[in-house]
Design a protein around this motif. Structure first.
Motif, mmCIF file in Angstrom:
data_model
loop_
_atom_site.group_PDB
_atom_site.id
_atom_site.type_symbol
_atom_site.label_atom_id
_atom_site.label_comp_id
_atom_site.label_asym_id
_atom_site.label_seq_id
_atom_site.Cartn_x
_atom_site.Cartn_y
_atom_site.Cartn_z
ATOM 1 N N TYR A 80 8.673 7.297 21.776
ATOM 2 C CA TYR A 80 7.714 7.820 22.748
ATOM 3 C C TYR A 80 7.009 9.026 22.144
ATOM 4 C CZ TYR A 80 10.077 5.051 26.321
ATOM 5 O OH TYR A 80 10.598 4.017 27.054
ATOM 6 N N SER A 81 5.702 9.067 22.294
ATOM 7 C CA SER A 81 4.898 10.222 21.889
ATOM 8 C C SER A 81 4.165 10.706 23.123
ATOM 9 C CB SER A 81 3.886 9.820 20.812
ATOM 10 O OG SER A 81 2.963 10.870 20.573
ATOM 11 N N ASN A 82 4.291 11.992 23.414
ATOM 12 C CA ASN A 82 3.551 12.538 24.548
ATOM 13 C C ASN A 82 2.792 13.769 24.103
ATOM 14 O OD1 ASN A 82 4.914 15.159 25.300
ATOM 15 N ND2 ASN A 82 6.668 13.791 25.330
ATOM 16 N N ASP A 102 2.510 7.529 24.966
ATOM 17 C CA ASP A 102 2.460 6.290 24.207
ATOM 18 C C ASP A 102 3.892 5.833 23.944
ATOM 19 O OD1 ASP A 102 -0.297 6.625 24.047
ATOM 20 O OD2 ASP A 102 -0.263 7.300 21.954
ATOM 21 N N ARG A 103 4.132 4.552 24.117
ATOM 22 C CA ARG A 103 5.445 3.963 23.831
ATOM 23 C C ARG A 103 5.254 2.937 22.717
ATOM 24 N NH1 ARG A 103 8.383 -0.603 24.677
ATOM 25 N NH2 ARG A 103 10.616 -0.339 25.114
ATOM 26 N N PHE A 104 6.077 3.031 21.693
ATOM 27 C CA PHE A 104 5.999 2.141 20.542
ATOM 28 C C PHE A 104 7.344 1.450 20.329
ATOM 29 C CE2 PHE A 104 3.104 5.629 19.788
ATOM 30 C CZ PHE A 104 1.982 5.034 19.249
ATOM 31 N N GLU A 105 7.288 0.218 19.863
ATOM 32 C CA GLU A 105 8.483 -0.448 19.349
ATOM 33 C C GLU A 105 8.257 -0.656 17.860
ATOM 34 O OE1 GLU A 105 9.484 -3.991 21.567
ATOM 35 O OE2 GLU A 105 9.469 -2.880 23.476
ATOM 36 N N ARG A 113 4.876 -3.200 19.019
ATOM 37 C CA ARG A 113 4.361 -3.063 20.386
ATOM 38 C C ARG A 113 3.923 -1.629 20.601
ATOM 39 N NH1 ARG A 113 7.257 -4.801 26.086
ATOM 40 N NH2 ARG A 113 5.647 -3.902 27.405
ATOM 41 N N MET A 114 2.813 -1.489 21.334
ATOM 42 C CA MET A 114 2.274 -0.165 21.673
ATOM 43 C C MET A 114 1.754 -0.227 23.103
ATOM 44 S SD MET A 114 -0.908 1.754 19.840
ATOM 45 C CE MET A 114 -1.523 3.322 20.436
ATOM 46 N N ASP A 115 2.243 0.675 23.938
ATOM 47 C CA ASP A 115 1.772 0.801 25.313
ATOM 48 C C ASP A 115 1.229 2.209 25.490
ATOM 49 O OD1 ASP A 115 2.662 -1.779 26.602
ATOM 50 O OD2 ASP A 115 4.568 -1.075 25.772
#
Length: 132
Positions: A80-82, A102-105, A113-115
């Motif tokens: 997670y990046s905030n 941002d949430r990354f796998e 994956r990027m949300d």
């Protein structure tokens, strides 16, 4: 910033390339079958599409990176990046303090994956809630 986790470093390097903006370099951190979803359920097929979307939404935009958090799973790491966004709207008004998460796998050294979530849609709909 000293980064102790390889997946966090990959995400950090991706974000730096994205903000340049250098979608070609950003794409090197993503798997060929990456799943990218932006606020509102907008699906993006690639890093190039992210750059094009941002170019239509902002004159320019950058991230003030905040904290990175991560969790290890058997076959991937979630990162997670905030922080906040700052930049300029298409009408020339500047903005800052626009929250993002941002949430990354990350699997096998690539982002799979990027949300993306941020306040931009709300600020566009109701400009008076945006902080100057």
């Amino acid at each position: 910033m000293s980064i102790e986790n390889q997946a966090v470093q990959i995400v950090s390097d991706f974000l730096a390339a994205s903000m340049a903006p250098d979608p070609v370099k950003a794409a090197t951190f993503m798997s060929s079958d990456v799943r990218i979803t932006f606020t509102g359920g907008r699906v993006m097929p690639s890093a190039t599409e992210i750059t094009a979307f941002n170019a239509a939404r902002y004159n320019w935009v950058k991230k003030e990176l905040g904290q990175f958090d991560w969790t290890e799973h058997a076959d991937h790491t979630v990162v997670y990046s905030n922080g906040t966004l700052y930049g300029e709207w298409p009408d020339g008004r500047s903005f800052s303090g626009n929250r993002y998460l941002d949430r990354f796998e990350v699997r096998d050294g690539k982002i799979t994956r990027m949300d993306v979530w941020n306040d931009s849609a709300e600020w566009i709909l109701v400009p008076e809630i945006a902080k100057p």
